[in-house]
Design a protein around this motif. Structure first.
Motif, PDB file in Angstrom:
ATOM      1  N   VAL A  62       4.641  -4.172  -2.501  1.00 51.99           N
ATOM      2  CA  VAL A  62       4.440  -3.946  -1.170  1.00 51.99           C
ATOM      3  C   VAL A  62       6.034  -4.116  -0.433  1.00 51.99           C
ATOM      4  CG1 VAL A  62       3.897  -4.452   1.041  1.00 51.99           C
ATOM      5  CG2 VAL A  62       2.250  -4.178  -0.711  1.00 51.99           C
ATOM      6  N   ALA A  93      -1.302   2.140   4.008  1.00 52.11           N
ATOM      7  CA  ALA A  93      -0.128   1.934   5.044  1.00 52.11           C
ATOM      8  C   ALA A  93       0.104   2.600   6.070  1.00 52.11           C
ATOM      9  CB  ALA A  93       1.281   1.592   4.311  1.00 52.11           C
ATOM     10  N   TRP A 124       2.511  -1.696   6.547  1.00 51.00           N
ATOM     11  CA  TRP A 124       2.912  -2.594   5.324  1.00 51.00           C
ATOM     12  C   TRP A 124       2.306  -4.093   5.489  1.00 51.00           C
ATOM     13  CZ3 TRP A 124       5.385  -7.175   6.205  1.00 51.00           C
ATOM     14  CH2 TRP A 124       6.399  -7.341   7.310  1.00 51.00           C
ATOM     15  N   THR A 178       8.544  -1.367  -1.689  1.00 51.19           N
ATOM     16  CA  THR A 178       8.313  -0.246  -1.241  1.00 51.19           C
ATOM     17  C   THR A 178       8.799  -0.160   0.207  1.00 51.19           C
ATOM     18  OG1 THR A 178       6.379   0.212  -2.901  1.00 51.19           O
ATOM     19  CG2 THR A 178       6.687   1.536  -0.902  1.00 51.19           C
ATOM     20  N   TYR A 179       8.532  -1.340   0.694  1.00 48.17           N
ATOM     21  CA  TYR A 179       8.813  -1.263   2.213  1.00 48.17           C
ATOM     22  C   TYR A 179       9.691  -2.178   2.738  1.00 48.17           C
ATOM     23  CZ  TYR A 179       4.538   1.327   2.782  1.00 48.17           C
ATOM     24  OH  TYR A 179       3.559   2.398   2.291  1.00 48.17           O
ATOM     25  N   ASP A 206      -1.112  -3.943   4.503  1.00 48.42           N
ATOM     26  CA  ASP A 206      -1.328  -3.899   3.013  1.00 48.42           C
ATOM     27  C   ASP A 206      -1.273  -5.302   2.641  1.00 48.42           C
ATOM     28  OD1 ASP A 206      -1.453  -1.284   2.564  1.00 48.42           O
ATOM     29  OD2 ASP A 206       0.771  -1.072   2.337  1.00 48.42           O
TER      30      ASP A 206
END
Length: 418
Positions: free
Chosen positions: A39, A169, A174, A42-43, A177
């Motif tokens: 997470v 998401a 996020w 990715t974000y 998540d």
């Protein structure tokens, strides 16, 4: 399943589905352990924006996790075998859940704590889960197969985690998540505590003398082949993670692949690793393997050497893709062989410590591989990177030669009588 005594004839290796049914909390927990940093990676851009920080500063916090994993994994290695491994996993899952909750709150300082806690908790969680899975099936090949089933699940999760977290998401962001990771972690921790209460874990018998902290390291070093296996694990990780660090840049520079197309390359690499890791664990721990685990280890390293050196001199995209798949598959072979040999040779007495040190060595390998690969790239371009990674694989081959074969072509568990 009854765990065989050292002198018993080894029981047949159960099928993968039967093992998966018995180990479902372990396999699920191994997947959840990868999610917080997935997470975060990715974000990273929106996380940095929400925290009022730059992407570079926020991304740099990821290194704190690797440092914490190295220090905690090494320092706590002897304790993994001193407590019920389900309890160790439960404690690590609680810490993981707390860290994800802190990350969901946002803020630069909280994310620094998040990275430290995630690194520290996974340093305990991963070896505890792998050792717990092996302990459910004794000390022979069934134990090795159970351990590699955990590593195969981890590699599959690494390949699928990004789309798995991206879809939810879209609805909860996020932060949602990370809160979901908190809920899953705490739920699994409760499952491990409950399951531990229903059965007795194998290991050191009650009332048996405890080995001292430093003596645990000495006992581990006395097991045949453990030290060179740990060295192979470190060097293999340095090569593979260093290679992955510059993979996108190589494909963009040489073949003009943008980020969208490169995701297909990443999927190819992840799928190759997963399939190879799963099959290797099955082959090496079968009742009558066609090739010994030690020999397959060497074969995997030779394939890694050929593929990593050949990759950087390739100017034809199909060949580069083939080299990418081969390189991932070869590393999966080596990883599965290292875990199988550590589990089978150390037995229930020391396998948690061995797996913890192996994980700590892998954390160090991530840093070493990126730094050495970058140095080679800076000094001589991609040929320099090929030389650096090729030299590391050659060193790993030298360490693999020092791994003695088990008696009769198989492994002999020594730790039970250490």
């Amino acid at each position: 399943m009854r765990n065989p005594a050292p002198g018993d004839a080894e029981e047949p290796v159960p099928g993968d589905l039967r093992m998966a049914r018995a180990l479902w909390p372990v396999l699920l927990a191994s997947a959840v352990g990868l999610l917080p940093f997935t997470v975060f990676s990715t974000y990273l851009v929106p996380i940095a924006d929400d925290a009022g920080s730059s992407v570079a500063a926020m991304g740099g916090l990821r290194g704190l996790g690797g440092l914490a994993a190295l220090l905690v994994g090494t320092a706590l290695a002897p304790f993994i075998d001193r407590v019920p491994k389900e309890w160790a996993a439960a404690g690590a899952l609680v810490a993981l859940g707390v860290s994800a909750g802190l990350g969901a709150a946002g803020g630069f300082a909280l994310f620094a704590v998040f990275c430290l806690l995630v690194g520290a908790s996974t340093a305990v969680l991963n070896p505890a889960l792998t050792a717990a899975a092996a302990d459910r099936f004794g000390s022979g090949k069934a134990a090795g197969r159970a351990a590699t089933l955990v590593t195969a699940t981890t590699s599959m999760t690494a390949m699928l985690a990004a789309p798995v977290i991206a879809l939810p998401a879209l609805f909860w962001g996020w932060q949602g998540d990370l809160l979901a990771v908190t809920a899953l972690s705490l739920l699994l921790a409760a499952v491990f505590v409950a399951r531990r209460g229903k059965r007795q874990e194998t290991g050191t018998p009650p009332g048996a003398p405890r080995v001292g902290y430093l003596a645990s390291f000495r006992a581990l070093a006395a097991v045949r082949g453990v030290l060179p296996l740990l060295l192979v694990g470190f060097l293999r990780t340095a090569v593979f993670m260093g290679y992955l660090a510059y993979l996108a840049a190589f494909y963009e520079e040489r073949f003009d692949l943008d980020a969208g197309l490169f995701t297909l390359v990443w999927t190819l690499s992840g799928a190759s690793f997963f399939v190879s890791n799963l099959l290797t664990g099955r082959v090496t721990n079968s009742a009558a393997p066609r090739v010994t685990t030690e020999r397959l280890l060497a074969i995997g390293l030779v394939a890694a050497l050929v593929s990593v050196v050949g990759f950087y001199f390739t100017h034809w995209l199909p060949l580069a893709l083939a080299m990418t798949a081969l390189h991932a598959a070869s590393h999966a072979i080596v990883a599965a062989c290292v875990v199988s040999l550590l589990v089978r040779r150390c037995g229930t007495a020391l396998r948690g410590s061995a797996l913890s040190l192996n994980a700590a060595g892998q954390s160090l390998g991530v840093f070493a591989g990126a730094a050495l690969g970058g140095a080679g790239l800076g000094l001589a371009g991609y040929p320099g990177t090929a030389v650096v990674f090729g030299a590391l694989v050659v060193a790993a081959l030298g360490a693999a030669v020092l791994v003695p074969r088990g008696r009769g072509g198989d492994d002999v568990t020594q730790a039970e009588s250490t």
